[in-house]
Design a protein around this motif. Structure first.
Motif, PDB file in Angstrom:
ATOM      1  N   ARG A 229       6.906   3.726   4.242  1.00 30.36           N
ATOM      2  CA  ARG A 229       7.683   3.206   5.368  1.00 30.36           C
ATOM      3  C   ARG A 229       9.016   2.644   4.888  1.00 30.36           C
ATOM      4  O   ARG A 229      10.067   2.906   5.458  1.00 30.36           O
ATOM      5  CB  ARG A 229       6.898   2.068   6.030  1.00 30.36           C
ATOM      6  CG  ARG A 229       6.308   2.462   7.346  1.00 30.36           C
ATOM      7  CD  ARG A 229       5.849   1.251   8.088  1.00 30.36           C
ATOM      8  NE  ARG A 229       4.508   0.844   7.731  1.00 30.36           N
ATOM      9  CZ  ARG A 229       3.961  -0.311   8.128  1.00 30.36           C
ATOM     10  NH1 ARG A 229       4.651  -1.157   8.859  1.00 30.36           N
ATOM     11  NH2 ARG A 229       2.735  -0.628   7.782  1.00 30.36           N
TER      12      ARG A 229
ATOM     13  N   GLY B  81       1.134   3.643   2.142  1.00 29.64           N
ATOM     14  CA  GLY B  81       1.758   3.866   3.451  1.00 29.64           C
ATOM     15  C   GLY B  81       2.913   2.919   3.691  1.00 29.64           C
ATOM     16  O   GLY B  81       3.949   3.303   4.243  1.00 29.64           O
ATOM     17  N   GLN B  82       2.742   1.667   3.261  1.00 28.70           N
ATOM     18  CA  GLN B  82       3.818   0.673   3.435  1.00 28.70           C
ATOM     19  C   GLN B  82       5.027   1.040   2.579  1.00 28.70           C
ATOM     20  O   GLN B  82       6.173   0.940   3.023  1.00 28.70           O
ATOM     21  CB  GLN B  82       3.305  -0.722   3.069  1.00 28.70           C
ATOM     22  CG  GLN B  82       2.301  -1.270   4.069  1.00 28.70           C
ATOM     23  CD  GLN B  82       1.599  -2.524   3.568  1.00 28.70           C
ATOM     24  OE1 GLN B  82       1.417  -2.717   2.363  1.00 28.70           O
ATOM     25  NE2 GLN B  82       1.188  -3.372   4.491  1.00 28.70           N
TER      26      GLN B  82
ATOM     27  N   GLY C 120       0.516   9.555   4.183  1.00 28.33           N
ATOM     28  CA  GLY C 120      -0.025   8.208   3.968  1.00 28.33           C
ATOM     29  C   GLY C 120       0.243   7.249   5.119  1.00 28.33           C
ATOM     30  O   GLY C 120      -0.169   6.090   5.065  1.00 28.33           O
ATOM     31  N   LEU C 121       0.931   7.707   6.164  1.00 27.90           N
ATOM     32  CA  LEU C 121       1.235   6.806   7.282  1.00 27.90           C
ATOM     33  C   LEU C 121       0.145   6.889   8.353  1.00 27.90           C
ATOM     34  O   LEU C 121      -0.425   7.961   8.582  1.00 27.90           O
ATOM     35  CB  LEU C 121       2.568   7.180   7.916  1.00 27.90           C
ATOM     36  CG  LEU C 121       3.810   7.027   7.046  1.00 27.90           C
ATOM     37  CD1 LEU C 121       5.041   7.453   7.826  1.00 27.90           C
ATOM     38  CD2 LEU C 121       3.966   5.596   6.578  1.00 27.90           C
ATOM     39  N   ASP C 122      -0.098   5.764   9.022  1.00 27.27           N
ATOM     40  CA  ASP C 122      -1.080   5.811  10.098  1.00 27.27           C
ATOM     41  C   ASP C 122      -0.442   6.503  11.307  1.00 27.27           C
ATOM     42  O   ASP C 122       0.794   6.607  11.408  1.00 27.27           O
ATOM     43  CB  ASP C 122      -1.567   4.396  10.442  1.00 27.27           C
ATOM     44  CG  ASP C 122      -0.451   3.522  10.944  1.00 27.27           C
ATOM     45  OD1 ASP C 122       0.043   3.786  12.048  1.00 27.27           O
ATOM     46  OD2 ASP C 122      -0.051   2.579  10.226  1.00 27.27           O
ATOM     47  N   PRO C 123      -1.271   7.002  12.240  1.00 30.19           N
ATOM     48  CA  PRO C 123      -0.731   7.807  13.353  1.00 30.19           C
ATOM     49  C   PRO C 123       0.317   7.071  14.182  1.00 30.19           C
ATOM     50  O   PRO C 123       1.296   7.690  14.627  1.00 30.19           O
ATOM     51  CB  PRO C 123      -1.976   8.098  14.202  1.00 30.19           C
ATOM     52  CG  PRO C 123      -3.120   7.968  13.265  1.00 30.19           C
ATOM     53  CD  PRO C 123      -2.731   6.942  12.272  1.00 30.19           C
ATOM     54  N   ILE C 124       0.151   5.770  14.376  1.00 29.26           N
ATOM     55  CA  ILE C 124       1.114   5.030  15.205  1.00 29.26           C
ATOM     56  C   ILE C 124       2.479   4.990  14.516  1.00 29.26           C
ATOM     57  O   ILE C 124       3.509   5.291  15.107  1.00 29.26           O
ATOM     58  CB  ILE C 124       0.612   3.597  15.479  1.00 29.26           C
ATOM     59  CG1 ILE C 124      -0.712   3.669  16.259  1.00 29.26           C
ATOM     60  CG2 ILE C 124       1.639   2.766  16.234  1.00 29.26           C
ATOM     61  CD1 ILE C 124      -1.449   2.371  16.369  1.00 29.26           C
ATOM     62  N   MET C 125       2.452   4.635  13.243  1.00 25.95           N
ATOM     63  CA  MET C 125       3.711   4.551  12.502  1.00 25.95           C
ATOM     64  C   MET C 125       4.345   5.936  12.363  1.00 25.95           C
ATOM     65  O   MET C 125       5.563   6.080  12.430  1.00 25.95           O
ATOM     66  CB  MET C 125       3.452   3.912  11.129  1.00 25.95           C
ATOM     67  CG  MET C 125       4.688   3.501  10.388  1.00 25.95           C
ATOM     68  SD  MET C 125       5.963   2.669  11.374  1.00 25.95           S
ATOM     69  CE  MET C 125       5.155   1.122  11.771  1.00 25.95           C
ATOM     70  N   ARG C 126       3.487   6.937  12.197  1.00 27.24           N
ATOM     71  CA  ARG C 126       4.009   8.295  12.057  1.00 27.24           C
ATOM     72  C   ARG C 126       4.795   8.686  13.318  1.00 27.24           C
ATOM     73  O   ARG C 126       5.892   9.197  13.245  1.00 27.24           O
ATOM     74  CB  ARG C 126       2.850   9.271  11.851  1.00 27.24           C
ATOM     75  CG  ARG C 126       3.320  10.653  11.504  1.00 27.24           C
ATOM     76  CD  ARG C 126       2.195  11.639  11.457  1.00 27.24           C
ATOM     77  NE  ARG C 126       1.166  11.252  10.500  1.00 27.24           N
ATOM     78  CZ  ARG C 126      -0.080  11.728  10.514  1.00 27.24           C
ATOM     79  NH1 ARG C 126      -0.449  12.577  11.435  1.00 27.24           N
ATOM     80  NH2 ARG C 126      -0.948  11.344   9.611  1.00 27.24           N
TER      81      ARG C 126
ATOM     82  N   THR D 248       5.844  11.635   6.013  1.00 29.91           N
ATOM     83  CA  THR D 248       4.826  10.888   6.761  1.00 29.91           C
ATOM     84  C   THR D 248       3.480  10.836   6.042  1.00 29.91           C
ATOM     85  O   THR D 248       2.507  10.350   6.596  1.00 29.91           O
ATOM     86  CB  THR D 248       4.624  11.505   8.153  1.00 29.91           C
ATOM     87  OG1 THR D 248       4.333  12.891   7.982  1.00 29.91           O
ATOM     88  CG2 THR D 248       5.836  11.336   9.030  1.00 29.91           C
TER      89      THR D 248
ATOM     90  N   SER E 186       0.857  -1.192   0.000  1.00 35.01           N
ATOM     91  CA  SER E 186       0.000   0.000   0.000  1.00 35.01           C
ATOM     92  C   SER E 186       0.894   1.243   0.000  1.00 35.01           C
ATOM     93  O   SER E 186       2.107   1.145   0.244  1.00 35.01           O
ATOM     94  CB  SER E 186      -0.873  -0.003   1.244  1.00 35.01           C
ATOM     95  OG  SER E 186      -0.061   0.245   2.375  1.00 35.01           O
TER      96      SER E 186
END
Lengths: 317, 261
Positions: A149, A145-146, A171-177, A169, A143
């Motif tokens: 990463r 976001g992936q 496209g990244l989810d809040p945790i990964m961000r 950051t 995806s």
């Protein structure tokens, strides 16, 4: 000269000018400096000159006037030296058309990271960025976001003095961000100089040591987040929530305060939002008004200016 | 010991391009051509399979076809190599490599080296397959030398051609359309598959006559069937000049490529 002392400026841009068509200036006297180990946020609306600045600093494109240096190397005359000491995460996706694992291995190989260190770094970064499960997958199947990463993690395969992050950051989810931002912060504390662009001002507030707001190709405001808020974020926000009809309450508050004490009063169902430079000082008068109307309050809060307010004010000047 | 930058880039290009799709394109298709077309067309001839006369020597169609299929490796490897620039621009890696410890010339060398490597390995595999048919090759040392040189020059020519397309194509659709059209035109309007005879239409003779794949096919036929002669050197000279022209153009376009698509 390559001054690598702890106080050295690792990014220097002085009066840099750039035009793509010879008419409109993409950069018009861009000036700022970033110290070693500092995270500098370059904020600006679309087309303000952020990406052009990064392209110049990373030696991808030339510029028409001014001077600049990265890690002590002159951008104009020592481009190949600069490219050996920088890392770049582009805004656009960039990956080799192969597996996630191969992307790490190839990056290590291209940057001449010794084989043993290459493997160790790859494993460490894959753990840290949560990529172990997808290591055999082809990049194309990930995806957005992936992919981002991998793109950010891969850049840490090699050693560098300065890292340029162009909206890393998205496209990244809040945790990964948060994970990525805290890793960047950790690396900066170890001495890595970071130039960071983002549209997410909360993120900039969280990670950047200093912020430069770029507009029409030049820095129009610069400082720490707090300095900028103090200087430009003049309006504080007072929010009142009650169960009563707030229309009549607002009318009474307007009468009590007088127009010089507030900038704006906004009513939304059972909440009143009052904006004012020193609205906190009027809290007593407001509470007195409410008590006089026999209205009980559910919640009162006073918010300081945000970077959003600063940004809006600075770029709309 | 430190590896030169272009060697690291070549190694990267090998890893990125060793995938089933590329292998089928480079080796699978030519193998099918060799075996399927070879045997099918040879079967048409009732005359014991001695169906083509090349430079006065009657040979089976498969023997005539095999050098053409080997020549195809220069075309396919050139295509794969030249398309790497397109792919790197499309997926953001061109810009990423350009902000790394590399010079533009090293990136270009990486592409050319991997193309030549693929071309030589692919053609060696095709020669191996050809001997299983079997073919009537008459190989000399001069023939082997000329074969290697021709494959290198031919691959560089086609790499340059596809580098030019990679440099000027503005969209994936445009790039794909141009390459597919070129693939059919250069592959089939050449002497790789068929001999030019008196009954070949004039226009097709002209197209095949200027098609670089025809030159490579005929030089390889000379190397493997009739022997190296003055016509081989004449064709090689033309091929070399064409390669230098295309390479020069591709360099000009390549120098001006700034960023992704």
């Amino acid at each position: 000269m390559n001054d690598t002392g702890d106080d050295a400026y690792y990014i220097v841009m002085e009066d840099v000018r750039k035009s793509y068509d010879g008419k409109k200036m993409a950069l018009d006297g861009l000036t700022f400096k970033v110290r070693k180990g500092e995270i500098y946020g370059l904020l600006g609306k679309n087309g303000a000159g952020k990406s052009t600045s990064i392209k110049i600093m990373t030696t991808l494109i030339g510029f028409d006037g001014g001077e600049g240096s990265i890690s002590g190397y002159d951008i104009k005359t020592e481009a190949s030296r600069i490219r050996r000491v920088i890392g770049v995460v582009q805004q656009e996706e960039s990956f080799d058309f192969t597996s996630v694992e191969n992307n790490f291995k190839l990056s290590g190989m291209l940057w001449e990271v010794p084989k043993k260190a290459r493997k160790e770094r790859m494993e460490e970064l894959m753990d840290l960025f949560g990529l172990q499960e997808m290591r055999k997958k082809r990049m194309y199947d990930l995806s957005g976001g992936q992919k981002k990463r991998v793109q950010v993690a891969r850049e840490f395969m090699h050693d560098m003095n300065v890292l340029f992050l162009d909206e890393p950051t998205v496209g990244l989810d809040p945790i990964m961000r948060r994970k990525i931002l805290s890793y960047i912060r950790k690396r900066a504390r170890e001495g890595l100089t970071v130039l960071f662009t983002t549209q997410n001002l909360e993120e900039a507030d969280m990670i950047c040591d200093r912020i430069g707001i770029i507009n029409d190709g030049r820095i129009v405001a610069e400082g720490t987040s707090e300095e900028l808020k103090t200087k430009f974020g003049t309006l504080r926000t007072l929010k009142l929530t009650a169960t009563e009809n707030m229309e009549s309450v607002a009318a009474e508050i307007r009468k009590k305060l007088g127009e010089d004490q507030y900038e704006e009063i906004d009513i939304s169902e059972n909440r009143i939002t009052i904006l004012g430079k020193k609205i906190d000082r009027s809290l007593g008068d407001i509470l007195e008004t409410l008590a006089g109307m026999d209205i009980s309050i559910d919640n009162v809060s006073i918010d300081n200016p945000t970077l959003d307010d600063v940004f809006m004010k600075v770029v709309q000047k | 010991m430190k590896m030169p930058a272009f060697v690291r880039l070549t190694m990267r290009n090998i890893v990125v391009n060793i995938d089933p799709g590329t292998l089928i394109f480079m080796l699978g298709l030519p193998t099918l051509y060799l075996f399927v077309m070879g045997f099918m067309f040879q079967g048409i001839n009732p005359n014991g399979g001695l169906s083509v006369v090349y430079h006065g020597i009657p040979v089976k169609y498969t023997t005539f076809l095999a050098p053409g299929i080997i020549a195809l490796q220069a075309f396919t490897a050139g295509n794969v190599g030249g398309s790497m620039l397109w792919s790197d621009r499309r997926w953001g890696m061109f810009e990423q490599i350009m902000v790394g410890p590399f010079r533009r010339s090293e990136y270009l060398l990486g592409i050319i080296f991997v193309s030549i490597l693929f071309s030589l390995i692919g053609s060696a595999i095709m020669i191996g397959f050809a001997f299983t048919i079997p073919v009537q090759f008459n190989i000399s040392l001069a023939g082997i030398g000329l074969f290697i040189l021709t494959m290198i020059v031919g691959t560089m020519l086609f790499s340059s051609l596809f580098l030019i397309i990679s440099g000027i194509a503005k969209s994936m659709q445009a790039y794909n359309t141009i390459t597919i059209l070129l693939f059919f035109l250069l592959d089939f309007a050449s002497t790789a598959f068929y001999p030019i005879t008196n009954s070949t239409p004039e226009w097709l003779r002209v197209v095949a006559g200027v098609n670089p794949l025809s030159f490579i096919s005929d030089i390889l036929r000379n190397s493997f069937i009739s022997g190296v002669d003055s016509s081989s050197l004449y064709y090689s000279g033309i091929l070399l000049v064409a390669m230098l022209i295309f390479f020069g153009i591709s360099l000009r376009i390549y120098k001006n490529i700034r960023s992704g698509i």
